[in-house]
Design a protein around this motif. Sequence first.
Motif, PDB file in Angstrom:
ATOM      1  N   GLU A  47     -45.466  47.030  40.625  1.00  0.00           N
ATOM      2  CA  GLU A  47     -44.054  47.401  40.638  1.00  0.00           C
ATOM      3  C   GLU A  47     -43.516  47.367  39.214  1.00  0.00           C
ATOM      4  O   GLU A  47     -43.513  46.312  38.577  1.00  0.00           O
ATOM      5  CB  GLU A  47     -43.295  46.409  41.532  1.00  0.00           C
ATOM      6  N   ASP A  48     -43.106  48.524  38.714  1.00  0.00           N
ATOM      7  CA  ASP A  48     -42.502  48.584  37.382  1.00  0.00           C
ATOM      8  C   ASP A  48     -41.019  48.278  37.544  1.00  0.00           C
ATOM      9  O   ASP A  48     -40.228  49.144  37.915  1.00  0.00           O
ATOM     10  CB  ASP A  48     -42.732  49.967  36.756  1.00  0.00           C
ATOM     11  N   ALA A  49     -40.689  47.018  37.295  1.00  0.00           N
ATOM     12  CA  ALA A  49     -39.306  46.562  37.468  1.00  0.00           C
ATOM     13  C   ALA A  49     -38.632  46.385  36.106  1.00  0.00           C
ATOM     14  O   ALA A  49     -37.694  45.595  35.967  1.00  0.00           O
ATOM     15  CB  ALA A  49     -39.294  45.264  38.269  1.00  0.00           C
ATOM     16  N   ALA A 108     -45.127  51.880  41.271  1.00  0.00           N
ATOM     17  CA  ALA A 108     -43.808  52.322  41.748  1.00  0.00           C
ATOM     18  C   ALA A 108     -42.781  51.908  40.694  1.00  0.00           C
ATOM     19  O   ALA A 108     -42.765  50.761  40.249  1.00  0.00           O
ATOM     20  CB  ALA A 108     -43.485  51.659  43.078  1.00  0.00           C
ATOM     21  N   VAL A 109     -41.952  52.850  40.274  1.00  0.00           N
ATOM     22  CA  VAL A 109     -41.002  52.581  39.179  1.00  0.00           C
ATOM     23  C   VAL A 109     -39.581  52.533  39.744  1.00  0.00           C
ATOM     24  O   VAL A 109     -39.129  53.468  40.408  1.00  0.00           O
ATOM     25  CB  VAL A 109     -41.102  53.680  38.096  1.00  0.00           C
ATOM     26  N   ASN A 110     -38.898  51.420  39.491  1.00  0.00           N
ATOM     27  CA  ASN A 110     -37.520  51.270  39.976  1.00  0.00           C
ATOM     28  C   ASN A 110     -36.563  51.793  38.908  1.00  0.00           C
ATOM     29  O   ASN A 110     -36.277  51.099  37.940  1.00  0.00           O
ATOM     30  CB  ASN A 110     -37.221  49.789  40.244  1.00  0.00           C
ATOM     31  N   PHE A 118     -41.826  43.380  34.029  1.00  0.00           N
ATOM     32  CA  PHE A 118     -40.451  43.410  33.529  1.00  0.00           C
ATOM     33  C   PHE A 118     -40.487  43.676  32.024  1.00  0.00           C
ATOM     34  O   PHE A 118     -41.440  43.275  31.360  1.00  0.00           O
ATOM     35  CB  PHE A 118     -39.754  42.068  33.771  1.00  0.00           C
ATOM     36  N   SER A 119     -39.455  44.325  31.537  1.00  0.00           N
ATOM     37  CA  SER A 119     -39.362  44.595  30.096  1.00  0.00           C
ATOM     38  C   SER A 119     -38.197  43.827  29.498  1.00  0.00           C
ATOM     39  O   SER A 119     -37.121  43.779  30.092  1.00  0.00           O
ATOM     40  CB  SER A 119     -39.153  46.091  29.869  1.00  0.00           C
ATOM     41  N   PHE A 120     -38.430  43.238  28.328  1.00  0.00           N
ATOM     42  CA  PHE A 120     -37.339  42.601  27.579  1.00  0.00           C
ATOM     43  C   PHE A 120     -37.076  43.376  26.290  1.00  0.00           C
ATOM     44  O   PHE A 120     -36.715  42.823  25.257  1.00  0.00           O
ATOM     45  CB  PHE A 120     -37.665  41.131  27.291  1.00  0.00           C
TER      46      PHE A 120
HETATM   47  C1  PLP Z   1     -39.270  51.919  33.816  1.00  0.00           C
HETATM   48  C2  PLP Z   1     -39.773  51.424  32.498  1.00  0.00           C
HETATM   49  N1  PLP Z   1     -41.053  51.042  32.397  1.00  0.00           N
HETATM   50  C3  PLP Z   1     -41.561  50.577  31.242  1.00  0.00           C
HETATM   51  C4  PLP Z   1     -40.779  50.476  30.110  1.00  0.00           C
HETATM   52  C5  PLP Z   1     -41.416  49.984  28.861  1.00  0.00           C
HETATM   53  O1  PLP Z   1     -41.077  48.680  28.585  1.00  0.00           O
HETATM   54  P1  PLP Z   1     -41.372  48.106  27.117  1.00  0.00           P
HETATM   55  O2  PLP Z   1     -40.486  48.883  26.194  1.00  0.00           O
HETATM   56  O3  PLP Z   1     -40.987  46.663  27.189  1.00  0.00           O
HETATM   57  O4  PLP Z   1     -42.812  48.334  26.867  1.00  0.00           O
HETATM   58  C6  PLP Z   1     -39.428  50.863  30.150  1.00  0.00           C
HETATM   59  C7  PLP Z   1     -38.503  50.811  29.007  1.00  0.00           C
HETATM   60  O5  PLP Z   1     -38.648  50.436  27.918  1.00  0.00           O
HETATM   61  C8  PLP Z   1     -38.911  51.348  31.383  1.00  0.00           C
HETATM   62  O6  PLP Z   1     -37.624  51.714  31.477  1.00  0.00           O
END
Ligand code: PLP
Length: 267
Positions: free
Chosen positions: A39-41, A13-15, A63-65
Motif C-alpha cells: 500500500e503506497d500511503a 495500490a496508491v492512495n 509512507f513518505s516524509f
Molecule cells: C503516492 C506517492 N508515492 C511515492 C512518493 C515518493 O515518496 P518519496 O519522495 O519520499 O520517495 C510520493 C511523493 O513524493 C507519492 O506522492
Amino acid sequence: AKRNGKLPKAVIAVNLYGQSAKMDEIVSLCDAYGVPVIEDAAESLGTVYKGKQSGTFGRFGIFSFNGNKIITTSGGGMLVSDDEAGIEKARFLASQAREPAVHYQHSEIGHNYRLSNILAGVGIAQLEVLDERVEKRRAIFTRYKNALGHIDGVRFMPEYAAGVSNRWLTTLTLDNGLNPYDTVQRLAEENIEARPLWKPLHTQPLFAPSLFYSHEGNGSICEDLFKRGICLPSGSNLTEEEQDRVIDVLAHLFQTAEVKKWTASIR
Ligand SMILES: Cc1ncc(COP(=O)(O)O)c(C=O)c1O
C-alpha cells in the motif's frame, strides 16, 4: 495474468491525494490469487479507512516524509508491516545489504536507504501534531468547497463514505470549458502554484511498453480525470488570506468561463 502464467509479484495500490483506495476489494482479490499487496500511503498518512489507519491494509505499507507531505523529515519515509521477517529483510537491503562481518561482506545488492536518527527524531516529534495537520487540511478543503463548490461545472473530490480522508491535496474536476493547463497557468500569473492531477503512469513515456488494463466499458478513468482535474494549494501553513486570494482568482476565472459557456449556448 494467471491464464498467461504471469501473475504480478505484487500489486501496489496508491492512495492518491489523501483518499484511501478501496482496500477491502483490492486485498480480497489479491488474496484470491496469492499476490501480496503493497500500500503506497505516501499521501494518506492520517487517513482512516473503515476505522483503521491508512497504510496498514497491505502486506507492507509505505509512507513518505518528503518535504511536501503532511508531516516531513525533509526526505525519507517509513515502511510498516506485521511481517517481521519482511521488515528485517527490508532493513538489511536498506543498509547496503551488509552482512554481519567485520570486513564488510556483501552477497546481495543493497541500497543506502536509511533514515538517519536525527531525521527519525524530527518525524517522531511531528507525529504528535498529525491529527492537527489532518484537521487543518480538511478545513482548507471545506473552505475551498464552500466558496467554489456551487459553481456550475466545478466538482470537488467526494469523500469515500467508509473513510476519513486527510485531504492532503484539495482536488477538483472542471467541466466548464476550462482545461487544467490554462487554469494552472492563470493561477501561476498570480504567483499561485497549482498542478494538474498526476499524469497516469501508463501515459508516461517510460512505461509505454508496459501492459495497461483500462476500466471495462468506460474508457480510462484516470486519463479522463487527468484531462479535467487540478490540485489546489493545500499546505498546512496556508493562511486564510492566502486561501482567499486563490478563491478570488478561481471564482473570477470560473465565472468568466460560465458566462462564455452560457453565451455560446444561446448563439
Ligand atoms: C503516492 C506517492 N508515492 C511515492 C512518493 C515518493 O515518496 P518519496 O519522495 O519520499 O520517495 C510520493 C511523493 O513524493 C507519492 O506522492
